[in-house]
Design an enzyme around this catalytic site. Structure first.
Site, PDB file in Angstrom:
ATOM      1  N   ASP A   1      46.582  42.763  48.136  1.00  0.00           N
ATOM      2  CA  ASP A   1      46.474  41.415  48.696  1.00  0.00           C
ATOM      3  C   ASP A   1      47.668  41.066  49.575  1.00  0.00           C
ATOM      4  O   ASP A   1      47.706  39.979  50.145  1.00  0.00           O
ATOM      5  CB  ASP A   1      46.338  40.383  47.562  1.00  0.00           C
ATOM      6  CG  ASP A   1      44.877  40.032  47.312  1.00  0.00           C
ATOM      7  OD1 ASP A   1      44.015  40.499  48.086  1.00  0.00           O
ATOM      8  OD2 ASP A   1      44.593  39.293  46.351  1.00  0.00           O
TER       9      ASP A   1
ATOM     10  N   ASP B   1      40.560  35.556  33.876  1.00  0.00           N
ATOM     11  CA  ASP B   1      40.202  36.526  32.851  1.00  0.00           C
ATOM     12  C   ASP B   1      39.487  35.864  31.677  1.00  0.00           C
ATOM     13  O   ASP B   1      38.391  36.276  31.288  1.00  0.00           O
ATOM     14  CB  ASP B   1      41.445  37.307  32.378  1.00  0.00           C
ATOM     15  CG  ASP B   1      42.672  36.424  32.184  1.00  0.00           C
ATOM     16  OD1 ASP B   1      42.575  35.207  32.432  1.00  0.00           O
ATOM     17  OD2 ASP B   1      43.717  36.939  31.771  1.00  0.00           O
TER      18      ASP B   1
HETATM   19  O1  LIG Z   1      46.051  36.622  44.767  1.00  0.00           O
HETATM   20  C1  LIG Z   1      46.279  37.477  43.904  1.00  0.00           C
HETATM   21  C2  LIG Z   1      47.070  37.224  42.768  1.00  0.00           C
HETATM   22  C3  LIG Z   1      47.293  38.248  41.852  1.00  0.00           C
HETATM   23  N1  LIG Z   1      46.748  39.478  42.063  1.00  0.00           N
HETATM   24  C4  LIG Z   1      46.998  40.572  41.079  1.00  0.00           C
HETATM   25  O2  LIG Z   1      46.602  40.151  39.797  1.00  0.00           O
HETATM   26  C5  LIG Z   1      47.386  40.773  38.809  1.00  0.00           C
HETATM   27  C6  LIG Z   1      47.913  39.749  37.832  1.00  0.00           C
HETATM   28  O3  LIG Z   1      48.678  38.787  38.486  1.00  0.00           O
HETATM   29  P1  LIG Z   1      50.143  38.367  38.009  1.00  0.00           P
HETATM   30  O4  LIG Z   1      50.637  37.368  38.963  1.00  0.00           O
HETATM   31  O5  LIG Z   1      50.955  39.577  37.763  1.00  0.00           O
HETATM   32  O6  LIG Z   1      49.797  37.638  36.657  1.00  0.00           O
HETATM   33  P2  LIG Z   1      50.233  37.990  35.163  1.00  0.00           P
HETATM   34  O7  LIG Z   1      50.569  36.706  34.516  1.00  0.00           O
HETATM   35  O8  LIG Z   1      51.206  39.076  35.058  1.00  0.00           O
HETATM   36  O9  LIG Z   1      48.834  38.523  34.658  1.00  0.00           O
HETATM   37  C7  LIG Z   1      48.150  38.133  33.510  1.00  0.00           C
HETATM   38  O10 LIG Z   1      47.439  36.925  33.710  1.00  0.00           O
HETATM   39  C8  LIG Z   1      46.491  36.943  34.779  1.00  0.00           C
HETATM   40  C9  LIG Z   1      45.820  35.580  34.888  1.00  0.00           C
HETATM   41  O11 LIG Z   1      45.586  34.992  33.698  1.00  0.00           O
HETATM   42  C10 LIG Z   1      45.481  38.066  34.544  1.00  0.00           C
HETATM   43  O12 LIG Z   1      44.580  38.145  35.597  1.00  0.00           O
HETATM   44  C11 LIG Z   1      46.234  39.360  34.438  1.00  0.00           C
HETATM   45  O13 LIG Z   1      45.393  40.445  34.303  1.00  0.00           O
HETATM   46  C12 LIG Z   1      47.176  39.261  33.246  1.00  0.00           C
HETATM   47  O14 LIG Z   1      47.892  40.474  33.084  1.00  0.00           O
HETATM   48  C13 LIG Z   1      48.498  41.538  39.526  1.00  0.00           C
HETATM   49  O15 LIG Z   1      48.159  42.909  39.552  1.00  0.00           O
HETATM   50  C14 LIG Z   1      48.459  40.953  40.932  1.00  0.00           C
HETATM   51  O16 LIG Z   1      48.832  41.901  41.875  1.00  0.00           O
HETATM   52  C15 LIG Z   1      45.966  39.728  43.174  1.00  0.00           C
HETATM   53  O17 LIG Z   1      45.490  40.843  43.368  1.00  0.00           O
HETATM   54  N2  LIG Z   1      45.749  38.724  44.063  1.00  0.00           N
END
Ligand SMILES: O=c1ccn([C@@H]2O[C@H](COP(=O)(O)OP(=O)(O)O[C@H]3O[C@H](CO)[C@@H](O)[C@H](O)[C@H]3O)[C@@H](O)[C@H]2O)c(=O)[nH]1
Ligand SMILES: [Mn+2]
Length: 575
Positions: free
Chosen positions: A135, A457
């Site tokens: 992204d 999720d």
């Molecule tokens: O516009 C976006 C925003 C995030 N991501 C990806 O989504 C994942 C999770 O995003 P992150 O910002 O790292 O959130 P976390 O809080 O670490 O993630 C937890 O919380 C998220 C939302 O609740 C879930 O989707 C994830 O799987 C879970 O690991 C990462 O691989 C990002 O690269 C995208 O691809 N596009």
């Protein structure tokens, strides 16, 4: 796919009793109820602190009921991969989705390690395809993946030959690893060579993004004049297993979906839906594994374990997704920020495993494609999932090729390898990766990852449970995936803030689980569990409020807890 002759189940679920915990939990509940009863009968003491205390205690009691109900019947799932290989004629294909969104916050070397660990999974390579969604539309990530694919040609055979457990090289080659002190000279030589190659790869990737154009020449042209919020769809096939050989490398495909300013992109859910469509066109595997870019494989046999559940005769009809726990490596001593989420995984998830199943956690999860396409468990049971062409277009968008692949999926037919031509399909894939493709279709509403909450999720998993599906927790030994964790307080707090806002948003929306349990197939106790997680963000306010009451009462010379000198106590003692 499962062989009807096989009698042994591919997985078993055992509910275990823990009487001691149940007794303790019940005592706590009784004490809470007694406290509430006491508040109600002591009419004389009605005052503001008394009322606030009553409200807080009601919340604590409700919260305890959610927790207790969720943990009451914990279960443990045991999978038998050795039986899988005996009872299944041919293992099914799995499309793997990796998401990355920021080259600074999520450095390419982390994504590369995750991808390398996935490419070297212990599963027939021609059945795996890895799709990386970027992204950030970053040429650096594309470049890093290209370099990594060259390294993978050596790394994957090395891991398989020596049955390496940790297949993310940066963890394998970390300082305290003493694998190379073995007496096996051949292994030692290869180990040193591999370490050297990995160090080269790390150096190559650690470059100034501005120097990339000259490195990539022709292939880079597509990234010129783009920025992360304004660019066309870019899809590049980095590795293609043309001969579909079992011991080759899986397909590796880079995708950056189209983004335009002011057009909604729906964050991760949007990226996941593009991955679903693009992979639907190219490989259309019946199962999808989704991992965040910072979560790498720790148990190379995890796909086999998950397939035990998904292909089991019971699981095939009932289980929508298989969730593996999130665990983190190298966390701070004593885990001061609670990153390991011990309570969540050790107690609540185990409890959920005994109910309708664990929540979908957004990463480390295997999904059934047809469930993602909106099928309910009843549809599968009754075979009532025939949609007209018009309905299909309305739901899935206008691509005829995609509709064809959707029909394959809904009718439970799989693509045979000869159907797959990765390069040929890329043009159509570009079309379904455009932001306008979803316009008027049901993506994010009835099919795919759900829009409307940043906690996509939980929302997506909830919709599946509402359709009558179950989910299962898969906890093989060693643990399936491990990942990085925010190590500072600020990042940690902003992550929690994001989660709780997303979760509370679900409560105050039409997706509120209260409607789910009344009108759909969300079981009552699963509903209580959803109430626990969704209202998690309210707890701190109530806890702070309750603690402040003490200070407040001292200042105004009042009280909200029973006093030993109060009449009731005196009466008791006099009796
Ligand atoms: O516009 C976006 C925003 C995030 N991501 C990806 O989504 C994942 C999770 O995003 P992150 O910002 O790292 O959130 P976390 O809080 O670490 O993630 C937890 O919380 C998220 C939302 O609740 C879930 O989707 C994830 O799987 C879970 O690991 C990462 O691989 C990002 O690269 C995208 O691809 N596009
Ligand atoms: Mn993350």
């Amino acid at each position: 796919m499962a062989n009807p002759k096989s009698v042994l189940p591919l997985y078993e679920k055992n509910w275990y009793k823990h009487t001691y915990k149940r007794v303790l939990d019940s005592i706590i509940l009784i004490l809470l109820l007694l406290l509430l009863g006491y508040r109600l009968v002591s009419v004389n003491n009605y005052s503001l602190p008394w009322f606030v205390a009553f409200m807080c205690e009601c919340w604590f009691t409700l919260g305890w009921i959610f927790t207790m109900s969720t943990q009451w019947n914990p279960a443990l799932v045991k999978t038998y991969p050795q039986r899988l290989l005996q009872s299944v004629e041919e293992l099914p294909a799995v499309d793997i989705f990796v998401t990355t969104a920021d080259e600074e916050l999520e450095p390419p070397i982390i994504t590369v390690n995750t991808v390398l660990s996935l490419l070297s999974l212990d599963y027939p390579s021609h059945k795996l395809s890895c799709y990386v969604s970027d992204d950030a539309c970053s040429p650096l990530i594309f470049y890093a993946l290209q370099q990594a694919s060259n390294f993978a040609k050596h790394w994957v055979p090395f891991c398989k030959k020596y049955n390496v457990q940790i297949r993310a090289p940066f963890r394998y080659f970390n300082d305290d690893n003493d694998e190379c002190t073995t007496n096996n000279e051949e292994f030692r030589q290869e180990w040193l060579q591999m370490k050297d190659m990995y160090e080269n790869l790390s150096r190559e990737i650690d470059v100034d993004p501005k120097s990339i154009p000259s490195l990539l020449e022709r292939e880079f042209a597509i990234f010129s004049n783009t920025n992360r919020t304004n660019h066309p769809a870019i899809i590049k096939v980095i590795l293609e297993n043309k001969e579909m050989v079992e011991n080759g490398l899986p397909h590796l495909i880079y995708i950056s979906r189209e983004k335009r300013p002011k057009q909604p992109h729906h964050f991760k859910a949007g990226a996941m839906n593009v991955l679903t469509r693009v992979s639907g066109l190219i490989t259309n595997a019946p199962f999808m594994l989704n991992v965040d870019c910072d979560m790498f494989v720790n148990n190379p046999k995890i796909v086999q374990h998950a397939m035990c559940i998904l292909l089991d005769s019971r699981g095939e009809k009932e289980v929508a997704f298989v969730q593996c726990p999130q665990q983190f490596y190298a966390t701070l001593k004593d885990d001061p920020f609670g990153n390991q989420m011990t309570i969540l995984y050790k107690y609540l998830m185990a409890g959920l495993a005994g109910l309708q199943g664990p929540f979908y956690g957004g990463t480390n999860c295997f999904h059934r494609r047809k469930v993602m396409y909106g099928l309910s468990s009843d549809d599968v049971e009754n075979g009532s999932n025939k949609l007209s062409e018009e309905e299909l277009k309305q739901k899935f968008g206008a691509s005829n090729e995609l509709i064809k692949s959707v029909v394959h999926t809904l009718e439970r037919r799989t693509y045979s390898p000869s159907d797959i031509n990765v390069k040929k399909t890329v043009e159509e894939a570009n079309h379904v990766a455009c932001y306008g493709y979803e316009y008027g279709a049901s993506w994010g509403k009835q099919v795919g990852w759900m829009y409307g909450s940043i906690a996509e999720d939980i929302l997506t998993g909830l919709t599946m449970h509402e359709k009558g599906w179950r989910s299962e927790l898969c906890t093989p030994d060693p643990v399936a995936f491990t990942g990085c964790v925010p190590s500072d307080n600020i990042t940690n707090m902003s992550q929690h803030k994001r989660w709780v806002t997303g979760l509370l948003g679900i409560f105050f929306s039409k997706h509120c689980p209260i409607f789910g349990t009344i009108f759909t197939k969300l079981s009552f106790r699963e509903f209580l569990a959803y109430m626990w997680i969704i209202n998690w963000g309210i707890n701190p306010f109530v806890q702070v409020c309750y603690s402040c009451l003490i200070a407040y009462c001292i200042i105004i010379n009042s009280y909200f807890l029973p006093k030993v000198s109060s009449k009731k106590y005196t009466n008791t003692y006099q009796c």
